[in-house]
Enzyme design. Structure first.
Site, PDB file in Angstrom:
ATOM      1  N   ARG A   1       0.817  -1.218   0.000  1.00  7.24           N
ATOM      2  CA  ARG A   1       0.000   0.000   0.000  1.00  7.24           C
ATOM      3  C   ARG A   1       0.851   1.269   0.000  1.00  7.24           C
ATOM      4  NH1 ARG A   1      -2.996  -0.424   5.199  1.00  7.24           N
ATOM      5  NH2 ARG A   1      -4.352   1.239   4.433  1.00  7.24           N
TER       6      ARG A   1
ATOM      7  N   HIS B   1       8.152  -1.073  14.651  1.00  6.09           N
ATOM      8  CA  HIS B   1       7.297  -2.045  13.963  1.00  6.09           C
ATOM      9  C   HIS B   1       8.093  -3.299  13.576  1.00  6.09           C
ATOM     10  CE1 HIS B   1       4.127  -3.477  11.193  1.00  6.09           C
ATOM     11  NE2 HIS B   1       5.141  -3.814  10.414  1.00  6.09           N
TER      12      HIS B   1
ATOM     13  N   TYR C   1      -9.661  -2.332  15.506  1.00  2.76           N
ATOM     14  CA  TYR C   1      -9.430  -0.952  15.051  1.00  2.76           C
ATOM     15  C   TYR C   1      -9.009  -0.943  13.587  1.00  2.76           C
ATOM     16  CZ  TYR C   1      -7.257   3.615  14.505  1.00  2.76           C
ATOM     17  OH  TYR C   1      -6.919   4.855  14.037  1.00  2.76           O
TER      18      TYR C   1
ATOM     19  N   HIS D   1       9.545  -5.258  16.734  1.00  2.00           N
ATOM     20  CA  HIS D   1       8.514  -5.980  17.478  1.00  2.00           C
ATOM     21  C   HIS D   1       8.066  -7.231  16.728  1.00  2.00           C
ATOM     22  CE1 HIS D   1       5.445  -6.791  20.302  1.00  2.00           C
ATOM     23  NE2 HIS D   1       4.434  -6.275  19.628  1.00  2.00           N
TER      24      HIS D   1
END
Length: 266
Positions: free
Chosen positions: A134, A144, A184, A147
């Protein structure tokens, strides 16, 4: 050099042959090599993906993301339920719990949900791939990648050696948090008409930080008590979760304080 190679080989043999005999036959568990290959391929995509997408139109992936995030909500609900119910039925202590290595119904049930939790971390590597497709490159931060990449190794070791015991506490809390996190993400895919109701993103970060603090207290407590759970794993969990607390606090500050202050100035 030969002696070093032999020592490494001996350690590898010892590591793969001294795991939990119940979980060794399960997918991706016996040897660390498959996870190392997955990790290497993941880092290769992180490094080369943005260049490969350069000059290309970003993919929308709306339907794919809706299915993916909804499926992870369902998987997180299942895992949270299994961790909670199995620990209650087995009379687990929420302060100190040794691993049940038996083939009892509840022992195997807890080991199975630990494996599913580990496997969910492999699935979640797709988060990064979707960001690349994307062209949401700003989302692929050090936090990010760190983790996502480290969790697969942490939980490979968890399932390989301590599939149960007080490691369930980490999986239960994280599964609970991921119910809301992937909910979410699923709602955000639906577009602006729904996004305006997603004011609670900030509280997801607070929930994640609360989870990490709880895990740090839990593993730290057991370093100072006589708990029949390997101290090496408690030390590893405590050290790792401290790094996450630091990184998530920095993310929270940068996102909700520094950026907002800059917007006010502008």
């Amino acid at each position: 050099m030969a002696s070093t190679w032999e020592a490494m080989k001996d350690f590898y043999v010892w590591a793969v042959e001294n795991g939990d005999s119940r979980t060794d036959p399960w997918l991706l568990v016996y040897s660390p090599l498959p996870i190392i290959l997955i990790f290497s391929f993941y880092l290769l995509l992180v490094a080369s993906g943005p260049r490969l997408m350069e000059g290309r139109e970003p993919f929308t992936l709306r339907s794919v993301l809706l299915i993916y995030n909804t499926a992870l909500v369902g998987l997180s609900v299942y895992m949270f339920y299994e961790f909670l119910v199995t620990s209650l039925l087995a009379g687990y202590s929420y302060l100190c719990q040794p691993v049940d290595y038996s083939n009892s119904e509840l022992g195997l049930r807890m080991a199975r949900v630990c494996w599913w939790f580990f496997f969910s971390k492999v699935i979640e590597l797709l988060d990064t791939i979707f960001f690349i497709l994307r062209k949401k490159f700003s989302q692929i931060s050090f936090l990010h990648v760190y983790h996502h990449a480290t969790m697969i190794f942490n939980w490979w070791a968890g399932v390989k050696y301590v599939a149960g015991g007080q490691s369930f506490f980490v999986g239960m809390l994280n599964s609970f948090v991921h119910i809301f996190m992937y909910l979410y993400y699923a709602l955000a895919v639906l577009g602006p008409s729904v996004q305006k109701y997603l004011w609670w993103k900030r509280y997801l970060t607070i929930l994640q930080l609360t989870q990490f603090v709880a895990v740090a207290l839990h593993s730290g407590y057991n370093l100072f008590t006589d708990c029949p759970f390997p101290d090496g794993f408690n030390i590893a969990v405590f050290t790792y979760v401290i790094t996450l607390i630091i990184l998530f606090l920095n993310f929270y500050y940068q996102t909700y304080f520094r950026r907002q202050a800059q917007k006010k100035k502008e």
